[in-house]
Motif scaffolding. Sequence first.
Motif, mmCIF file in Angstrom:
data_model
loop_
_atom_site.group_PDB
_atom_site.id
_atom_site.type_symbol
_atom_site.label_atom_id
_atom_site.label_comp_id
_atom_site.label_asym_id
_atom_site.label_seq_id
_atom_site.Cartn_x
_atom_site.Cartn_y
_atom_site.Cartn_z
ATOM 1 N N LEU A 20 30.941 11.116 -7.873
ATOM 2 C CA LEU A 20 30.639 9.742 -8.277
ATOM 3 C C LEU A 20 31.494 9.296 -9.455
ATOM 4 C CD1 LEU A 20 26.752 9.835 -7.872
ATOM 5 C CD2 LEU A 20 28.395 8.601 -6.452
ATOM 6 N N VAL A 21 31.787 10.213 -10.377
ATOM 7 C CA VAL A 21 32.684 9.862 -11.485
ATOM 8 C C VAL A 21 34.069 9.526 -10.947
ATOM 9 C CG1 VAL A 21 33.873 10.782 -13.506
ATOM 10 C CG2 VAL A 21 31.431 11.130 -13.257
ATOM 11 N N GLY A 22 34.549 10.314 -9.975
ATOM 12 C CA GLY A 22 35.845 10.019 -9.375
ATOM 13 C C GLY A 22 35.874 8.660 -8.695
ATOM 14 N N LEU A 23 34.804 8.333 -7.972
ATOM 15 C CA LEU A 23 34.733 7.025 -7.316
ATOM 16 C C LEU A 23 34.661 5.885 -8.335
ATOM 17 C CD1 LEU A 23 32.280 7.830 -4.384
ATOM 18 C CD2 LEU A 23 34.740 7.429 -4.237
ATOM 19 N N LEU A 24 33.992 6.134 -9.454
ATOM 20 C CA LEU A 24 33.924 5.098 -10.496
ATOM 21 C C LEU A 24 35.304 4.830 -11.087
ATOM 22 C CD1 LEU A 24 32.143 3.235 -12.212
ATOM 23 C CD2 LEU A 24 31.824 5.136 -13.803
ATOM 24 N N PHE A 25 36.098 5.881 -11.277
ATOM 25 C CA PHE A 25 37.457 5.698 -11.775
ATOM 26 C C PHE A 25 38.281 4.869 -10.791
ATOM 27 C CE2 PHE A 25 36.904 9.428 -14.677
ATOM 28 C CZ PHE A 25 37.308 8.784 -15.833
ATOM 29 N N VAL A 26 38.110 5.132 -9.499
ATOM 30 C CA VAL A 26 38.838 4.367 -8.489
ATOM 31 C C VAL A 26 38.426 2.891 -8.546
ATOM 32 C CG1 VAL A 26 39.181 4.043 -6.015
ATOM 33 C CG2 VAL A 26 39.183 6.344 -6.976
ATOM 34 N N PHE A 52 29.481 5.053 -16.551
ATOM 35 C CA PHE A 52 30.285 6.240 -16.839
ATOM 36 C C PHE A 52 29.499 7.253 -17.660
ATOM 37 C CE2 PHE A 52 33.340 8.471 -19.608
ATOM 38 C CZ PHE A 52 34.112 9.095 -18.633
ATOM 39 N N THR A 53 28.801 6.791 -18.689
ATOM 40 C CA THR A 53 28.018 7.702 -19.530
ATOM 41 C C THR A 53 26.943 8.410 -18.722
ATOM 42 O OG1 THR A 53 28.401 6.296 -21.465
ATOM 43 C CG2 THR A 53 26.569 7.846 -21.590
ATOM 44 N N ALA A 54 26.252 7.663 -17.850
ATOM 45 C CA ALA A 54 25.182 8.253 -17.055
ATOM 46 C C ALA A 54 25.706 9.344 -16.131
ATOM 47 C CB ALA A 54 24.467 7.166 -16.255
ATOM 48 N N LEU A 55 26.802 9.057 -15.426
ATOM 49 C CA LEU A 55 27.313 10.028 -14.459
ATOM 50 C C LEU A 55 27.923 11.246 -15.142
ATOM 51 C CD1 LEU A 55 28.873 7.553 -11.870
ATOM 52 C CD2 LEU A 55 26.671 8.735 -11.760
ATOM 53 N N ILE A 56 28.628 11.027 -16.246
ATOM 54 C CA ILE A 56 29.192 12.159 -16.994
ATOM 55 C C ILE A 56 28.075 13.014 -17.583
ATOM 56 C CG2 ILE A 56 30.373 12.695 -19.164
ATOM 57 C CD1 ILE A 56 32.307 12.331 -16.965
ATOM 58 N N SER A 81 22.692 13.694 -27.054
ATOM 59 C CA SER A 81 22.914 13.043 -28.351
ATOM 60 C C SER A 81 24.135 12.130 -28.309
ATOM 61 C CB SER A 81 23.091 14.100 -29.449
ATOM 62 O OG SER A 81 21.930 14.888 -29.583
ATOM 63 N N VAL A 82 25.225 12.604 -27.683
ATOM 64 C CA VAL A 82 26.417 11.760 -27.543
ATOM 65 C C VAL A 82 26.109 10.543 -26.677
ATOM 66 C CG1 VAL A 82 28.747 11.678 -26.573
ATOM 67 C CG2 VAL A 82 28.032 13.647 -27.935
ATOM 68 N N SER A 87 25.130 4.722 -26.325
ATOM 69 C CA SER A 87 24.235 3.618 -25.994
ATOM 70 C C SER A 87 23.968 2.743 -27.209
ATOM 71 C CB SER A 87 22.915 4.156 -25.439
ATOM 72 O OG SER A 87 23.132 4.892 -24.253
ATOM 73 N N LEU A 88 23.900 3.350 -28.382
ATOM 74 C CA LEU A 88 23.688 2.567 -29.599
ATOM 75 C C LEU A 88 24.899 1.688 -29.903
ATOM 76 C CD1 LEU A 88 21.908 5.191 -31.901
ATOM 77 C CD2 LEU A 88 20.914 3.126 -30.886
ATOM 78 N N PHE A 89 26.107 2.212 -29.680
ATOM 79 C CA PHE A 89 27.305 1.392 -29.863
ATOM 80 C C PHE A 89 27.319 0.225 -28.876
ATOM 81 C CE2 PHE A 89 29.287 5.262 -31.875
ATOM 82 C CZ PHE A 89 29.458 4.682 -33.127
ATOM 83 N N GLN A 90 26.914 0.506 -27.627
ATOM 84 C CA GLN A 90 26.819 -0.565 -26.648
ATOM 85 C C GLN A 90 25.775 -1.601 -27.059
ATOM 86 O OE1 GLN A 90 25.988 1.454 -22.991
ATOM 87 N NE2 GLN A 90 28.052 2.264 -22.761
#
Length: 208
Positions: A20-26, A52-56, A81-82, A87-90
């Motif tokens: 799914l991460v690969g498909l998101l990059f595409v 991206f954060t969720a899938l990673i 934590s990361v 999410s806080l930056f978002q």
Amino acid sequence: MVPPEFFTFFSASTGAGAALVGLLFVAVSLAPEQIVTRQAPVERRSVAGSAFTALINAFFISLGALIPHFNFGTVIVPVSSVSLLTSLFQAWSLLRLRKGWQSFLRRAFLVFLNLGLYGLELRQGVGLITDPTQVGFVYGLLFVLLGIFALGLTRAWELLGAQRYGFGGWLNPLQDVDDSVPFSRAGAADSASGPSPTDEAAPRSPSQ
């Protein structure tokens, strides 16, 4: 150490997360200037970052769970934590905008859903570090990972411009983005390319 009966779940979760991460990059590569660059609307950048954060997150935690004889709570805590910090930056980028109360509710829902899931995940990780024999923390993590996968897939689907209906569609933060510009590079490329080669090659009638 993860009980052996959970290995199948985490193996499937690792493979699904990587795919799914690969498909998101595409998907992002089709029109990066409208999704992730500084010129893109903040809503699109936030939705892309959320997906991206969720899938990673799901990928690395599932991968860490496959390490033998290892308390993978020590992987969950830093990864979650990361994710929370991201999410806080978002949240800072989204919630400082002023576009009306409906728009604020959409953006706040995106932020608090992210924070809630990653906060629960962090709780399971701390529990596994303090009491690695408690299987209940592993079960709790499984349900959180399912929620994180659902979050990532939903945000990726919204990012592609899919139309959603009902209450879920109303909560889509991309409703506040001006869609007057087509969401593709093809339209821009066609408009900038000038007359087609066929038109240039066509014979011209002699001037009268």
